[in-house]
Design a protein around this motif. Structure first.
Motif, PDB file in Angstrom:
ATOM      1  N   MET A 153       0.843  -1.194   0.000  1.00  0.00           N
ATOM      2  CA  MET A 153       0.000   0.000   0.000  1.00  0.00           C
ATOM      3  C   MET A 153       0.879   1.244   0.000  1.00  0.00           C
ATOM      4  O   MET A 153       2.011   1.221   0.482  1.00  0.00           O
ATOM      5  N   HIS A 155       0.284   5.317   1.306  1.00  0.00           N
ATOM      6  CA  HIS A 155      -0.587   6.341   1.879  1.00  0.00           C
ATOM      7  C   HIS A 155       0.025   7.683   1.523  1.00  0.00           C
ATOM      8  O   HIS A 155       1.135   7.984   1.968  1.00  0.00           O
ATOM      9  N   VAL A 198     -13.585   9.436  -2.861  1.00  0.00           N
ATOM     10  CA  VAL A 198     -14.539   9.649  -1.769  1.00  0.00           C
ATOM     11  C   VAL A 198     -14.417  11.099  -1.331  1.00  0.00           C
ATOM     12  O   VAL A 198     -13.312  11.607  -1.146  1.00  0.00           O
ATOM     13  N   LYS A 199     -15.583  11.749  -1.199  1.00  0.00           N
ATOM     14  CA  LYS A 199     -15.552  13.178  -0.852  1.00  0.00           C
ATOM     15  C   LYS A 199     -16.135  13.410   0.539  1.00  0.00           C
ATOM     16  O   LYS A 199     -17.340  13.272   0.735  1.00  0.00           O
ATOM     17  N   GLN A 214     -10.412  15.616  -0.713  1.00  0.00           N
ATOM     18  CA  GLN A 214     -10.946  14.376  -1.260  1.00  0.00           C
ATOM     19  C   GLN A 214      -9.967  13.237  -0.969  1.00  0.00           C
ATOM     20  O   GLN A 214      -8.779  13.463  -0.744  1.00  0.00           O
ATOM     21  N   LEU A 215     -10.522  12.034  -0.985  1.00  0.00           N
ATOM     22  CA  LEU A 215      -9.700  10.840  -0.808  1.00  0.00           C
ATOM     23  C   LEU A 215      -9.737  10.051  -2.113  1.00  0.00           C
ATOM     24  O   LEU A 215     -10.802   9.595  -2.537  1.00  0.00           O
ATOM     25  N   ILE A 217      -8.506   6.859  -4.374  1.00  0.00           N
ATOM     26  CA  ILE A 217      -7.959   5.514  -4.200  1.00  0.00           C
ATOM     27  C   ILE A 217      -7.547   4.954  -5.556  1.00  0.00           C
ATOM     28  O   ILE A 217      -8.360   4.895  -6.490  1.00  0.00           O
ATOM     29  N   ALA A 224      -1.283  -3.666  -5.657  1.00  0.00           N
ATOM     30  CA  ALA A 224      -1.076  -2.654  -4.624  1.00  0.00           C
ATOM     31  C   ALA A 224      -2.183  -1.603  -4.691  1.00  0.00           C
ATOM     32  O   ALA A 224      -2.809  -1.398  -5.734  1.00  0.00           O
ATOM     33  N   VAL A 225      -2.420  -0.945  -3.556  1.00  0.00           N
ATOM     34  CA  VAL A 225      -3.457   0.082  -3.465  1.00  0.00           C
ATOM     35  C   VAL A 225      -2.831   1.342  -2.866  1.00  0.00           C
ATOM     36  O   VAL A 225      -2.090   1.263  -1.886  1.00  0.00           O
ATOM     37  N   ASP A 227      -3.803   5.221  -1.397  1.00  0.00           N
ATOM     38  CA  ASP A 227      -4.822   6.224  -1.076  1.00  0.00           C
ATOM     39  C   ASP A 227      -4.149   7.579  -1.004  1.00  0.00           C
ATOM     40  O   ASP A 227      -3.048   7.709  -0.481  1.00  0.00           O
ATOM     41  N   GLU A 229      -4.784  11.575   0.015  1.00  0.00           N
ATOM     42  CA  GLU A 229      -5.542  12.735   0.496  1.00  0.00           C
ATOM     43  C   GLU A 229      -5.094  13.921  -0.319  1.00  0.00           C
ATOM     44  O   GLU A 229      -3.919  14.285  -0.298  1.00  0.00           O
TER      45      GLU A 229
ATOM     46  N   MET C 153     -11.281  14.556   7.980  1.00  0.00           N
ATOM     47  CA  MET C 153     -10.849  13.194   7.689  1.00  0.00           C
ATOM     48  C   MET C 153     -10.050  12.651   8.870  1.00  0.00           C
ATOM     49  O   MET C 153      -9.432  13.396   9.622  1.00  0.00           O
ATOM     50  N   HIS C 155      -7.048   9.592   9.240  1.00  0.00           N
ATOM     51  CA  HIS C 155      -6.230   8.543   8.635  1.00  0.00           C
ATOM     52  C   HIS C 155      -5.736   7.651   9.766  1.00  0.00           C
ATOM     53  O   HIS C 155      -4.992   8.122  10.635  1.00  0.00           O
ATOM     54  N   PRO C 200      -5.824  -4.862  -1.000  1.00  0.00           N
ATOM     55  CA  PRO C 200      -4.630  -5.006  -1.853  1.00  0.00           C
ATOM     56  C   PRO C 200      -4.262  -6.490  -1.970  1.00  0.00           C
ATOM     57  O   PRO C 200      -4.765  -7.321  -1.214  1.00  0.00           O
TER      58      PRO C 200
END
Lengths: 339, 339, 339, 339
Positions: A153, A155, A198-199, A214-215, A217, A224-225, A227, A229, C153, C155, C200
């Protein structure tokens, strides 16, 4: 095609970014000089060229490219003007450093890609300067080294103090998150296959039309992911952070550096206020590397394919922003030139 | 005397530091080129000059200074050779960047000072590169800004991984603490008036003849006090830290930066392993500033007086080391040129 | 109903958590004593009671609650046993501290809620101990104070070294993320209305059946959004972090503390290895607060409603995990008792 | 002499420290209760005892020690009253926790030492609470573990926001640096043999009679050296830091913890404002450990010898303050009881 002497660079565009590159090549970079500046506004071009020995002012990019002493092109004009300038440079087989975006949309990016493929060798480097930031370079090396195992991941945080008038939600993706899109692709060595947005309820500091923060993704081809911000009116500073989470550890870049001060009941330091402050060294290194590679006859760094892929992901991201649903990225086949 | 074109620099000395400056001027710095390299060992000089377009190899510094295309001199030879090179350069009114020390002792430093005073204007900059480190610059600005009130104390740490063979206790002062001596003078704007040295039981990692680490206490003319831990066989890394304690707060520089990694049960990052790693940017900035000022016809940065004063404090420090008592610094009157 | 003397506590369950609470009440907490321990395994109960003056061993919770000297109940048995113990305690109007979860599912939690509502006053506190962690308390105070504006938000990172055999994906939500669910509700003062889960490609350190890590996205009634990385086989330590992003700033808790060590080329310190290490003080504070409030005749802290709401969100989370789609949370009406 | 039930503690002194200990024993500590409070001012004693079940008020310490239910004594009266109370307690073979200083000077401390030696076993623990601070405990364990090799130096910072009226230079040593003196002896396992004091030009925030800050240098019997910045009017907070420099690394305690906040262009957090804030947990742990050991019939923790040695070093320190010269510490022979 090696360049024995000092590299003559034609800089297209004399806005904030163009002027900064002119100053950089003139005062900071070794082995290059500003041979020409181009702006559709001739007066601005003249002003930018003044005081730089041997620098000509032009209003037409193609004419400047044909002028003697011009060995390479740096494109810092507004995005919609990039395609024409890129095609002109490729037609002349000139090395180009093109500020991001390569072009504003995937279709036009594909046309540039096609032109370079027809040329048969790389000539275009795209200005994703984070790849030249010391911490990003360290992170890339750490992840590639394999000590932490496979990356699972990312971030990411991307925060600006405030937006200028006219800043739109699409620009949050196209102008800001585009950096995380490239960094994600580069750090992971994977293409991005889908985008969701996502808002949260927007900050009262955001202009009316802007759902900020906003988020975002990003799902990548290897699983893999990431995210992200994106918060372009955070008020307190310019902040870019990225934590990579891997199988055996995590690594974070972007913590604030500099003096550690105790005063008035608090410990801490100052947050950078804009990207110049945060990424000055990365820009210097990017342009120096481009000049060095170009003088050796090479084209390295982020390619036109990277520019195209970023445009394709941005397009999906903007659609995800308005639809509110997970949106897959449509990507053309990757030409062997960019393998 | 302004230099319109590229500044031709003669680099004296092709050891580690000299070679690094040759590379720096050739590849990093804007507006300068290596016009000549000088080494008493002609073969080494030839080797250093090879591959640099238009660069001549010399074994005699004075001859190199007289060669066409040489506009300025960078001295990176061993300390005992500095005086002659400096006097040669001053005799020709050539701008000089002289690696520290100016000269190895106060008497010879005074002779250089006298030559420059007779010349009537500054031509010598001494290579105290910490003044060009981003954090030192921030600290200086913070203290000078006055927000924290008057500076009362400095706590300094100077740690090296290990010493090369032949490293002596005097070198702990002359080669290492000399940087804290200059930084203290510069940050405080005060001369150092007395030095004391306290020696703990030495580390078992220190070579036989070396009482390492030591605590060096500097008293300054305005009443501020600096304590310096010098530990040249600390084993874990190269670390330079400085905390300024002022009336309303304190500020510390030198915390390790870079990636923050969680792995194997620990959080943290890597410590720099040598001064090149820690101060690369400071060296680049130092030389670029010197080139820029020189092209403008100016001499800025640490002066011959700063070099002389450091030598005088070092001499007192070495005496304090062996006597074990507080030792006052004998300083000549400051010529108006350095007011 | 105030308790003048020492509070006699019956501790139900003698597993890891129960034994730790027995030790805590016996050795750490002021104003309470362990009056009884209950375990369905009589031998374990006897063993747990041994050496604690005046502590009886029971196999039946209801019988223990009726014994003289029992003023309050601490439930630390497995989740499926909670409902019966809670109803028994409420039937006797006894104060209860119930380890999370209140009960394993929303339906049973609602039955407990109903019993307390019928009783007409609060008697149940749920063991969401993060509300007693010093940093969470500071974060809550900072956000409620309003200096940073509205919270937009969160995290969150929740990392465990490794999972025990039999750990399931549902347990990632029910046992781990449940803490972030409660913390999010508490920090924001908002109910969670929808849950999404992104998976993931799993770590090769994860057991076969476990898609680990995961990214859980919580949407809250007031528009805030929380993202939670849950990674239960991260290998390097136990780590709980939370960054709140508000309109005028952000605040992060959970950075590793303790000694800052330079050694072997690295700076940094140790990461906690389990929740006991990280949250010991929070547990102590939680139980001390419960004892203090109970002796005053009050019931404070996380309520049965908080336990129910967490169960409802967990249920939605587990469905989101398997469906891969955004799942709305079904929540009963909030009884006035919990207003 | 073990105590089966709750330990009845007589607390002597009801000033800030005494009241805090009364609250601590009443509300925080397990296994102890306040059986009596003693203050020469009977009204204050009555007030302190009110509301604590079974707590008697006394004006005479000896009488309180003879009262039923008093098992142990906690001395928190002003330093000059300590000797009499200690001798009274030792005459009754009562366990004592005595707030620092043991007594205000080495001569009286020796008399207490003699009394305990005649008694033949330890009964006195001195309140050097830093030995119970989590970070000091970690540092001690790290240094004793030997991973970093022998400890060579300690760098200590001790900063208070401001001094109350009447605070003298001697108090900088006796009330403040005394903690570093004990911590240095404890961390190193060495006696302090000499003290030097260097005084920078004082802060304009310091009261007229106070040369603040000062640099105190402690030499230890094993060759280690500690430097202590004592700055009792630093303005920004209460800060205690200690960096141990050993043969293979260094370790620092006392960095500020808690929330990491980004706001208003700055990153960082809050600095503790007084010792209660910073050392609350250490005080709790100290008294709990004392109660636990006492109930087991043991006396552990800092001994009367530690109290005496600190007094001897303080005496030398105050002389070094006024003489400006290195002052050796005169220490009696260590009785076998404290081996």
């Amino acid at each position: 095609m090696k360049h024995e002497g000092t590299l003559g660079v034609a800089v297209i565009g004399t806005g904030r970014m163009g002027s900064d590159h002119v100053r950089r090549i003139d005062e900071v970079i070794s082995g290059a000089r500003v041979a020409a500046v181009i702006d559709v506004d001739g007066e601005r071009a003249e002003k930018a060229a003044a005081g730089i020995p041997g620098c000509a002012a032009h209003t037409d990019a193609a004419a400047a490219m044909d002028a003697p002493g011009v060995d390479a092109v740096l494109i810092a004009s507004p995005g919609p003007a990039h395609e024409a300038a890129l095609l002109d440079a490729l037609a002349r087989d000139l090395p180009v450093l093109c500020e991001k975006p390569l072009t504003p949309d995937p279709a036009s990016a594909l046309r540039v890609l096609d032109a370079e493929v027809r040329l048969g060798h790389r000539r275009v480097q795209v200005g994703f300067m984070r790849r030249y930031d010391a911490e990003y370079v360290q992170l890339k090396a750490l992840l590639d080294g394999g000590a932490l195992g496979r990356t699972l991941m990312l971030h990411c945080r991307h925060r600006n103090v405030a937006t200028p008038p006219g800043f739109t939600e699409a620009m949050m993706i196209n102008d800001s998150v585009v950096h995380e899109i490239d960094a994600t692709r580069w750090l992971l060595g994977q293409e991005i296959t889908a985008v969701s947005v996502v808002k949260p309820a927007p900050s009262s500091a955001a202009p009316d039309a802007l759902s900020d923060p906003q988020l975002v993704i990003l799902e990548a081809s290897g699983g893999a992911v990431a995210d992200v911000e994106i918060f372009v009116n955070c008020g307190f500073g310019y902040q870019v952070q990225c934590e990579a989470v891997a199988e055996r550890g995590s690594a974070r870049l972007g913590d604030a550096h500099g003096l550690y001060v105790n005063a008035a009941g608090r410990w801490g330091g100052v947050v950078a206020q804009d990207y110049v402050d945060r990424f000055r060294d990365a820009y210097d290194r990017e342009v120096q590397h481009w000049v060095d590679a170009t003088r050796r006859g090479a084209t390295e760094g982020p390619s036109a394919w990277d520019g195209y892929a970023a445009a394709a992901v941005c397009e999906a991201g903007v659609r995800a922003q308005s639809s509110g649903t997970r949106t897959e990225v449509a990507l053309a086949a990757r030409p062997p030139l960019y393998a």
